[in-house]
Motif scaffolding. Structure first.
Motif, PDB file in Angstrom:
ATOM      1  N   UNK A  94       0.871  -1.294   0.173  1.00  0.00           N
ATOM      2  CA  UNK A  94       0.096   0.063  -0.059  1.00  0.00           C
ATOM      3  C   UNK A  94       0.754   1.098  -0.110  1.00  0.00           C
ATOM      4  N   UNK A  95       1.824   1.190   0.572  1.00  0.00           N
ATOM      5  CA  UNK A  95       2.981   2.346   0.768  1.00  0.00           C
ATOM      6  C   UNK A  95       3.431   2.556  -0.506  1.00  0.00           C
ATOM      7  N   UNK A  96       3.646   1.652  -1.066  1.00  0.00           N
ATOM      8  CA  UNK A  96       4.439   1.584  -2.689  1.00  0.00           C
ATOM      9  C   UNK A  96       3.228   2.366  -3.667  1.00  0.00           C
ATOM     10  N   UNK A 142      -1.788   8.256   4.685  1.00  0.00           N
ATOM     11  CA  UNK A 142      -1.629   7.207   5.575  1.00  0.00           C
ATOM     12  C   UNK A 142      -2.150   5.914   5.343  1.00  0.00           C
ATOM     13  N   UNK A 143      -1.523   4.916   5.817  1.00  0.00           N
ATOM     14  CA  UNK A 143      -1.713   3.767   5.336  1.00  0.00           C
ATOM     15  C   UNK A 143      -2.349   3.177   6.594  1.00  0.00           C
ATOM     16  N   UNK A 144      -3.495   2.335   6.688  1.00  0.00           N
ATOM     17  CA  UNK A 144      -4.063   1.610   7.754  1.00  0.00           C
ATOM     18  C   UNK A 144      -3.961   0.366   7.414  1.00  0.00           C
ATOM     19  N   UNK A 145      -2.965  -0.418   8.325  1.00  0.00           N
ATOM     20  CA  UNK A 145      -2.952  -1.828   7.861  1.00  0.00           C
ATOM     21  C   UNK A 145      -3.689  -2.495   9.207  1.00  0.00           C
ATOM     22  N   UNK A 189      -5.550  -0.077   4.003  1.00  0.00           N
ATOM     23  CA  UNK A 189      -6.330   1.022   3.099  1.00  0.00           C
ATOM     24  C   UNK A 189      -5.237   2.309   3.170  1.00  0.00           C
ATOM     25  N   UNK A 190      -5.522   2.867   1.953  1.00  0.00           N
ATOM     26  CA  UNK A 190      -4.904   4.434   1.844  1.00  0.00           C
ATOM     27  C   UNK A 190      -5.863   5.485   2.153  1.00  0.00           C
ATOM     28  N   UNK A 191      -5.191   6.343   2.916  1.00  0.00           N
ATOM     29  CA  UNK A 191      -6.306   7.647   3.202  1.00  0.00           C
ATOM     30  C   UNK A 191      -5.358   8.698   2.963  1.00  0.00           C
ATOM     31  N   UNK A 192      -6.080   9.820   2.269  1.00  0.00           N
ATOM     32  CA  UNK A 192      -5.692  10.793   2.096  1.00  0.00           C
ATOM     33  C   UNK A 192      -6.194  11.921   2.935  1.00  0.00           C
ATOM     34  N   UNK A 193      -6.131  12.257   3.976  1.00  0.00           N
ATOM     35  CA  UNK A 193      -7.184  13.101   4.806  1.00  0.00           C
ATOM     36  C   UNK A 193      -6.945  14.520   4.781  1.00  0.00           C
ATOM     37  N   UNK A 194      -5.707  14.890   4.016  1.00  0.00           N
ATOM     38  CA  UNK A 194      -5.406  16.546   3.974  1.00  0.00           C
ATOM     39  C   UNK A 194      -5.429  17.108   5.384  1.00  0.00           C
TER      40      UNK A 194
END
Lengths: 153, 334
Positions: free
Chosen positions: B102-104, B210-213, B144-149
């Motif tokens: 997910x980070x990649x 942010x990656x929520x693993x 899950x990839x989150x982009x919360x700003x």
């Protein structure tokens, strides 16, 4: 009075309704004031007792260092958040960087952990690590200097 | 869902909606906007991916729902009810670590809500390089990839958000109400059923993503755990005595994550904290917090509502604010 005392007072005040606090000792004066808008305690302000610090005193050395940093094109990498500072991804692994390491833009310098969120702090320029200011596993504040990196010209 | 499997997902979704009845090839071809031959090819591909699809020349196609459904990206995608979380699913039979993948993907610009799922992990990891047991065919490992700003100093709010979503989902499938161990371990009867590892990519004043693993022990039997984990780990199967459909669990989890993410964006951190406290059962208990080079022992007073820091009153009477460390809850009577 050292940083530990200030931290202890700071912690104590967080639990109370005190809005302003002042203490004077032989080595200086500490004044803490709670912000009105956010209701949060402001950063402690440390005031020197005399107008000009004596040469060789802690303040004077700090000032000299600050000037040196500016002069030698050294950038300070600060902590983006309150948390715990780690120099390696796991206790057994080797450190991301050592003193004198040549680092590239985007390279991980350390991890700051807060509430089990791991933040890899990256260097934003090419350079050389000339100072590591925090020990592994220590708590850091928001904006606290972590590394001095000499920027490559 | 990967774009190349979009047609398979749509077919499975339609067949599921048709319950046990047959849907004609013509109806499927009209719904998908492709030829009947293309429909047949997609049906073949879905069969190869483990779906049991029956075909009758005069009636059409039917999904045999009594057969075991496969666990893959198509099965999850066809059951999704979310707007963005899980809308881009990257499924792998095996990965080193879903968080690393997910980070990649995050660094390559993957959209918010992108979800990585692996049936097994060879290098599943927890906090500070610890291992997360990740055998195949049993559990859920998803990132899950989150982009919360938001600025990095607020990013730890998402730790509590993910904990609430996982706890709420586990509650739906467990006969026992889950509790959270600060900040985001999910327990059933005091044993760990799910763990979360949050990792962030940021600039000093801006979170890139942010990656929520999330790892959930779903159908694993306690005897399959390594010896050292048996006293402290459990699974949904161990509590409910039956298998849980992993794809259904995943869809409920993604819906819950999306729901709380919207609450966070619209109303801020406080409602999350309130929901989190509803699962937190350590107040008043004796806890030991181990961090890098210190041990704090005392009574848990609760958490700081502003940021979720753990508050522990030591024997000396000092109140310690904990932002990182391992918490051990002493059982009553010890």
């Amino acid at each position: 009075m050292d940083i530990k005392d200030i931290k202890a007072i700071y912690k104590f005040l967080r639990e109370t309704d005190i809005v302003e606090f002042e203490v004077e000792g032989a080595d200086g004066k500490l004044r803490l004031k709670r912000g009105t808008a956010a209701g949060a305690l402001q950063q402690p302000v440390f005031e020197a007792p005399s107008p000009a610090p004596a040469p060789g005193s802690a303040q004077e050395i700090k000032k000299e260092e600050a000037e040196k940093v500016k002069a030698e094109n050294i950038k300070v990498v600060t902590s983006p958040m309150v948390g715990t500072f780690y120099r390696s991804p796991s206790p057994e692994a080797s450190s991301f960087v050592e003193l004198g390491s040549i680092v590239k833009s985007g390279q991980t310098l350390c991890i700051i952990e807060a509430m089990k969120l791991m933040n890899e702090v990256e260097c934003e320029f090419n350079g050389k690590v000339v100072q590591i200011l925090v020990d592994n596993g220590q708590p850091v504040e928001y904006g606290e200097p972590l590394f001095h990196v000499e920027v490559s010209r | 869902m990967q774009a190349k499997e979009a047609a398979e997902v749509e077919i499975i979704r339609l067949l599921k909606a048709g319950k046990d009845s047959y849907i004609s090839g013509q109806a499927l071809s009209a719904a998908l906007g492709v030829s009947r031959t293309a429909v047949w090819k997609h049906i073949e591909k879905a069969r190869e991916m483990g779906f049991s699809i029956e075909a009758l020349p005069s009636k059409g196609y039917r999904l045999n729902t009594s057969a075991d459904a496969p666990f893959n990206g198509i099965e999850v995608s066809s059951g999704l009810e979310t707007g963005f979380i899980g809308r881009n699913i990257c499924f792998y039979p095996s990965l080193d670590s879903t968080n690393m993948k997910a980070f990649e993907l995050g660094r390559q610009g993957a959209p918010e809500g992108t979800a990585v799922i692996a049936d097994s992990q060879t290098g599943g990891k927890g906090r500070l390089g610890r291992r997360w047991e990740s055998p195949a065919g049993a559990n859920l490992y998803t990132s899950i990839i989150l982009r919360p700003g938001i600025p990095p100093r607020h990013a730890h709010n998402l730790t509590f958000l993910s904990a609430v979503a996982v706890a709420e989902t586990v509650e739906r499938f467990s006969p026992v109400r889950p509790t959270v161990k600060w900040p985001n371990d999910i327990l059933l009867d005091g044993k760990k059923v799910a763990g979360i590892l949050m990792e962030m990519d940021s600039e000093p004043d801006r979170v890139h993503f942010v990656v929520a693993g999330i790892g959930v022990n779903i159908n694993i039997k306690v005897t399959a755990f390594p010896d050292r984990l048996r006293p402290m780990a459990t699974s949904l199967y161990e509590k409910s005595g039956k298998e849980t459909n992993r794809a259904v669990f995943t869809c409920v989890l993604y819906s819950s994550l999306e729901k709380w993410y919207k609450v966070y964006r619209e109303k801020g951190f406080l409602p999350l904290m309130e929901a989190w406290k509803g699962f937190f059962a350590s107040v008043g208990k004796t806890v030991t917090v181990r961090s890098f080079d210190s041990v704090i022992e005392g009574v848990c007073l609760g958490v700081d509502d502003d940021d979720g820091a753990l508050l522990v009153k030591t024997r000396a009477g000092a109140i310690e604010r904990v932002v990182s460390g391992d918490v051990e809850i002493k059982r009553d009577g010890l």
